[in-house]
Motif scaffolding. Structure first.
Motif, PDB file in Angstrom:
ATOM      1  N   GLU A 286       0.910  -1.193  -0.040  1.00  0.00           N
ATOM      2  CA  GLU A 286      -0.044   0.233   0.035  1.00  0.00           C
ATOM      3  C   GLU A 286       0.885   1.451  -0.116  1.00  0.00           C
ATOM      4  OE1 GLU A 286      -2.357  -1.312   3.445  1.00  0.00           O
ATOM      5  OE2 GLU A 286      -4.114  -1.243   2.206  1.00  0.00           O
ATOM      6  N   ALA A 287       1.883   1.238   0.663  1.00  0.00           N
ATOM      7  CA  ALA A 287       3.028   2.210   0.987  1.00  0.00           C
ATOM      8  C   ALA A 287       3.539   2.651  -0.568  1.00  0.00           C
ATOM      9  CB  ALA A 287       4.004   2.013   1.673  1.00  0.00           C
ATOM     10  N   TYR A 288       3.525   1.586  -1.410  1.00  0.00           N
ATOM     11  CA  TYR A 288       4.211   1.720  -2.774  1.00  0.00           C
ATOM     12  C   TYR A 288       3.099   2.182  -3.507  1.00  0.00           C
ATOM     13  CZ  TYR A 288       8.637  -0.647  -1.774  1.00  0.00           C
ATOM     14  OH  TYR A 288       9.850  -1.163  -1.509  1.00  0.00           O
ATOM     15  N   HIS A 289       2.042   1.717  -3.241  1.00  0.00           N
ATOM     16  CA  HIS A 289       0.814   2.455  -4.096  1.00  0.00           C
ATOM     17  C   HIS A 289       0.710   3.774  -3.933  1.00  0.00           C
ATOM     18  CE1 HIS A 289      -1.043  -1.869  -4.897  1.00  0.00           C
ATOM     19  NE2 HIS A 289       0.029  -1.513  -5.657  1.00  0.00           N
ATOM     20  N   PHE A 290       0.706   4.389  -2.621  1.00  0.00           N
ATOM     21  CA  PHE A 290       0.687   5.582  -2.366  1.00  0.00           C
ATOM     22  C   PHE A 290       1.718   6.645  -2.957  1.00  0.00           C
ATOM     23  CE2 PHE A 290       1.412   9.193   0.514  1.00  0.00           C
ATOM     24  CZ  PHE A 290       0.352   9.719   0.845  1.00  0.00           C
ATOM     25  N   ILE A 291       3.058   5.968  -3.193  1.00  0.00           N
ATOM     26  CA  ILE A 291       4.085   6.462  -3.978  1.00  0.00           C
ATOM     27  C   ILE A 291       3.674   6.557  -5.195  1.00  0.00           C
ATOM     28  CG2 ILE A 291       6.603   6.579  -4.583  1.00  0.00           C
ATOM     29  CD1 ILE A 291       7.258   5.030  -1.805  1.00  0.00           C
ATOM     30  N   GLY A 292       3.167   5.491  -5.851  1.00  0.00           N
ATOM     31  CA  GLY A 292       2.681   5.536  -7.404  1.00  0.00           C
ATOM     32  C   GLY A 292       1.574   6.786  -7.350  1.00  0.00           C
ATOM     33  N   GLY A 293       0.789   7.046  -6.608  1.00  0.00           N
ATOM     34  CA  GLY A 293      -0.216   7.992  -6.654  1.00  0.00           C
ATOM     35  C   GLY A 293       0.615   9.298  -6.704  1.00  0.00           C
ATOM     36  N   ILE A 294       1.572   9.476  -5.832  1.00  0.00           N
ATOM     37  CA  ILE A 294       2.208  10.890  -5.841  1.00  0.00           C
ATOM     38  C   ILE A 294       2.856  11.013  -7.127  1.00  0.00           C
ATOM     39  CG2 ILE A 294       4.120  11.882  -4.645  1.00  0.00           C
ATOM     40  CD1 ILE A 294       1.923  11.711  -2.934  1.00  0.00           C
ATOM     41  N   LEU A 295       3.468  10.039  -7.628  1.00  0.00           N
ATOM     42  CA  LEU A 295       4.358  10.125  -8.840  1.00  0.00           C
ATOM     43  C   LEU A 295       3.377  10.377 -10.115  1.00  0.00           C
ATOM     44  CD1 LEU A 295       7.088   7.492  -8.320  1.00  0.00           C
ATOM     45  CD2 LEU A 295       7.228   9.875  -8.006  1.00  0.00           C
ATOM     46  N   ALA A 296       2.281   9.383 -10.029  1.00  0.00           N
ATOM     47  CA  ALA A 296       1.407   9.926 -11.041  1.00  0.00           C
ATOM     48  C   ALA A 296       0.730  11.480 -11.109  1.00  0.00           C
ATOM     49  CB  ALA A 296       0.115   9.231 -11.032  1.00  0.00           C
ATOM     50  N   LYS A 380      -6.509   2.764  -6.666  1.00  0.00           N
ATOM     51  CA  LYS A 380      -6.261   2.365  -8.183  1.00  0.00           C
ATOM     52  C   LYS A 380      -5.045   1.266  -8.118  1.00  0.00           C
ATOM     53  CE  LYS A 380      -7.954   6.442 -10.305  1.00  0.00           C
ATOM     54  NZ  LYS A 380      -7.669   7.731 -10.839  1.00  0.00           N
ATOM     55  N   GLY A 381      -4.314   1.151  -7.092  1.00  0.00           N
ATOM     56  CA  GLY A 381      -3.253   0.294  -7.091  1.00  0.00           C
ATOM     57  C   GLY A 381      -2.033   0.513  -7.951  1.00  0.00           C
ATOM     58  N   ILE A 382      -1.804   1.974  -7.829  1.00  0.00           N
ATOM     59  CA  ILE A 382      -0.871   2.470  -8.959  1.00  0.00           C
ATOM     60  C   ILE A 382       0.573   1.996  -8.640  1.00  0.00           C
ATOM     61  CG2 ILE A 382       0.107   4.415  -9.957  1.00  0.00           C
ATOM     62  CD1 ILE A 382      -2.691   5.951  -9.555  1.00  0.00           C
ATOM     63  N   GLU A 383       1.132   1.324  -9.557  1.00  0.00           N
ATOM     64  CA  GLU A 383       2.542   1.018  -9.234  1.00  0.00           C
ATOM     65  C   GLU A 383       3.639   1.980  -9.383  1.00  0.00           C
ATOM     66  OE1 GLU A 383       3.444  -1.872  -7.619  1.00  0.00           O
ATOM     67  OE2 GLU A 383       1.491  -3.065  -8.038  1.00  0.00           O
ATOM     68  N   PRO A 384       4.546   2.221  -8.882  1.00  0.00           N
ATOM     69  CA  PRO A 384       5.508   3.266  -8.734  1.00  0.00           C
ATOM     70  C   PRO A 384       6.456   3.042  -9.815  1.00  0.00           C
ATOM     71  CG  PRO A 384       6.017   2.351  -6.729  1.00  0.00           C
ATOM     72  CD  PRO A 384       4.743   1.775  -7.358  1.00  0.00           C
ATOM     73  N   GLY A 385       6.717   1.981 -10.227  1.00  0.00           N
ATOM     74  CA  GLY A 385       7.756   1.415 -11.169  1.00  0.00           C
ATOM     75  C   GLY A 385       9.096   0.971 -10.314  1.00  0.00           C
ATOM     76  N   ASP A 386      10.058   0.955 -10.822  1.00  0.00           N
ATOM     77  CA  ASP A 386      11.519   0.662 -10.098  1.00  0.00           C
ATOM     78  C   ASP A 386      12.181   1.788  -9.252  1.00  0.00           C
ATOM     79  OD1 ASP A 386      11.316  -2.145 -11.165  1.00  0.00           O
ATOM     80  OD2 ASP A 386      12.315  -1.547 -12.875  1.00  0.00           O
ATOM     81  N   PRO A 387      12.546   1.317  -7.855  1.00  0.00           N
ATOM     82  CA  PRO A 387      13.195   2.286  -7.236  1.00  0.00           C
ATOM     83  C   PRO A 387      14.293   2.783  -7.884  1.00  0.00           C
ATOM     84  CG  PRO A 387      13.081   0.190  -6.199  1.00  0.00           C
ATOM     85  CD  PRO A 387      12.371  -0.018  -7.189  1.00  0.00           C
ATOM     86  N   LEU A 388      14.887   3.954  -7.703  1.00  0.00           N
ATOM     87  CA  LEU A 388      16.041   4.632  -8.457  1.00  0.00           C
ATOM     88  C   LEU A 388      17.084   4.501  -7.577  1.00  0.00           C
ATOM     89  CD1 LEU A 388      17.031   5.250 -11.174  1.00  0.00           C
ATOM     90  CD2 LEU A 388      16.711   7.829 -10.336  1.00  0.00           C
ATOM     91  N   SER A 389      18.395   3.957  -7.650  1.00  0.00           N
ATOM     92  CA  SER A 389      19.345   3.972  -6.841  1.00  0.00           C
ATOM     93  C   SER A 389      20.787   4.798  -7.327  1.00  0.00           C
ATOM     94  CB  SER A 389      19.649   2.755  -6.288  1.00  0.00           C
ATOM     95  OG  SER A 389      19.045   2.085  -5.288  1.00  0.00           O
ATOM     96  N   VAL A 390      20.422   5.679  -8.112  1.00  0.00           N
ATOM     97  CA  VAL A 390      21.454   6.452  -8.667  1.00  0.00           C
ATOM     98  C   VAL A 390      20.855   7.933  -8.885  1.00  0.00           C
ATOM     99  CG1 VAL A 390      22.749   4.737  -9.959  1.00  0.00           C
ATOM    100  CG2 VAL A 390      21.138   6.132 -11.125  1.00  0.00           C
TER     101      VAL A 390
END
Ligand code: GLU
Ligand code: MG
Length: 463
Positions: A286-296, A380-390
């Motif tokens: 759910e936290a990842y989906h929250f991030i997905g919503g923020i990014l969207a 909506k279960g929005i996936e945020p994609g892959d986390p970025l480490s650079v």
């Protein structure tokens, strides 16, 4: 217009009495009725102790036009916000606090009510209340905290501002140079029920930071007003001018107001639903989906979280302020950072940090926008994609495109266009709040059209 006698506002008589008693115990003779306006400024009117009982029962009058006033006191033309009509500053009695930096004064934070005793459509605090209610309807209780960066400046004989020192990041020399300021800040905030967690000198000359403990989001926004007021007042008493403007000096690091947010179970108060022990970064689905919503919704969200012309000087690559739409674990160049948890309390400390926020925002609008976008992601279960480490700035254009890492809006106008095109946020704001916000913010943009774009120092003393 209806007479007050016909209006059914709820007055908590016991709370009024205990507030009046608290005034007398603390020798308070003047109480500020404060609100944060469309342009992000904290404004209000003060009521004497003698007139207080009446003001607590009937509110304080305010012209509707103030919602269309930009930070330079230029009135904009907005439907329903002309020279005719009033609303009421309606105090939330639970926000009463004696002001440690202003002898014999206290303050209350207000909602704006229309003359029928209903929340006014253009009230920013009510926008946040509505977002909280949507979260609660889905079983959520959100907590948030702002990290406040600010610049301590002194003036020269010509009245120009200069950073007060030339020290470096986290410098112990700077800690000593500011004298009693951090202790005075801590004591003043604690006296108002705000728990300061850390103080440190930040990256730029004159730049310092305090963080405060997280609280339920409405209280977190109220605390942010307390923090802004307190930083300025205590600095002034110590002989400094404190600016919380996003980019006080064009050639130095900007001031962020990063938001840390966590989502808790409404029914099981100790359960942080953003936490999952099994995840590599300790976050729940759910936290990842929250991030997905923020990014969207991020290009539109930044219109509300980074809402001045000056904000867009701050959102530059490789300044730890974030300039790209992406997220990553402890990535200081990502708009959303997964903050690593605290040893000993991974469950209680799981949170996400939104870096695209600065202190020229109205915290009620900023947190309302963040909740609205994040809840949409959960729904909506929005996936945020892959986390970025650079650092996204070190990727090639092609790599960024392939990973769908867009640059953030580069100007207030670009962000406003994104907000205008974001049906979810527009609907959450409602037509009246949206029109006022758009008009005020477009006028700020126009204000700087004829000046060198870097020269947005007019904001220096406003925030
Ligand atoms: N000053 C940076 C900003 O504008 C943030 C530095 C930090 O990571 O604390 O957001
Ligand atoms: Mg910082």
């Amino acid at each position: 217009m209806r007479s007050n006698s016909a209006v059914a506002v709820q007055v908590d008589e016991a709370a009024v009495e205990s507030l009046l008693a608290a005034c007398d115990e603390n020798a308070v003779v003047l109480v500020r009725f404060l609100y944060c306006d469309t342009g992000g400024l904290i404004r209000g009117k003060s009521v004497s102790r003698q007139a207080l009982r009446s003001a607590l029962r009937s509110g304080v009058g305010l012209t509707v036009a103030m919602a269309a006033m930009n930070p330079f006191d230029q009135l904009q033309v907005v439907d329903g916000m002309g020279p005719v009509g009033e609303v009421r500053l309606w105090p939330d009695l639970s926000t009463f606090h004696v002001l440690p930096y202003a002898p014999h004064q206290a303050a209350l934070f207000c909602d704006l009510y229309d003359l029928n005793g209903q929340p006014w459509e253009a009230c920013a605090r009510n926008f946040l209340r509505r977002a909280i209610a949507r979260g609660e309807a889905a079983g959520w209780r959100f907590e948030a905290a702002f990290e406040n960066e600010f610049t301590l400046a002194v003036t020269d004989t010509s009245g120009s501002f200069h950073p007060f020192d030339e020290t470096v990041c986290f410098s112990s020399i700077a800690m000593q140079a500011v004298g009693n300021l951090p202790v005075a800040l801590l004591q003043a905030l604690e006296a108002q029920g705000v728990s300061m967690q850390q103080y440190y000198p930040e990256l730029s000359a004159g730049q310092h930071e305090i963080s405060v403990r997280h609280a339920p989001v409405l209280q977190a926004a109220d605390n942010q007003l307390r923090a802004r007021e307190t930083i300025r007042a205590i600095a002034q008493q110590a002989g400094f001018h404190a600016s919380l403007a996003p980019k006080p000096f064009a050639n130095l690091a900007g001031n962020g107001a990063h938001v840390h947010i966590s989502g808790w179970s409404l029914d099981a108060p100790g359960q942080n639903r953003f936490y999952d022990v099994a995840d590599r970064f300790g976050l729940s689905q759910e936290a990842y989906h929250f991030i997905g919503g923020i990014l969207a919704h991020l290009p539109a969200v930044v219109a509300l979280t980074c809402p001045t012309v000056n904000s867009y000087l701050r959102l530059a690559p490789q300044t730890w302020a974030s300039a790209y739409r992406c997220f990553g674990p402890d990535n200081r160049e990502a708009a959303v950072r997964i903050a690593s948890g605290f040893w000993g309390d991974p469950q209680g400390s799981a949170n996400v940090e939104i870096k695209t926020v600065d202190n020229s925002c109205n915290p009620y609008l900023a947190l309302g926008a963040i909740l609205t976008a994040g809840l949409d992601g959960i729904k909506k279960g929005i996936e945020p994609g892959d986390p970025l480490s650079v650092d996204p700035a070190t990727l090639s254009e092609a790599e960024r495109q392939q990973r769908r890492i867009d640059p953030l809006p580069r100007s207030l106008d670009e962000a406003l266009a994104a907000l205008a095109g974001d049906a979810l946020l527009r609907e959450a704001m409602g037509p009246m709040l949206f029109s006022a916000f758009e008009a005020v913010k477009r006028s700020e943009s126009a204000f700087f059209v004829d000046v060198d774009h870097d020269d947005t120092r007019a904001y220096f003393s406003l925030f």
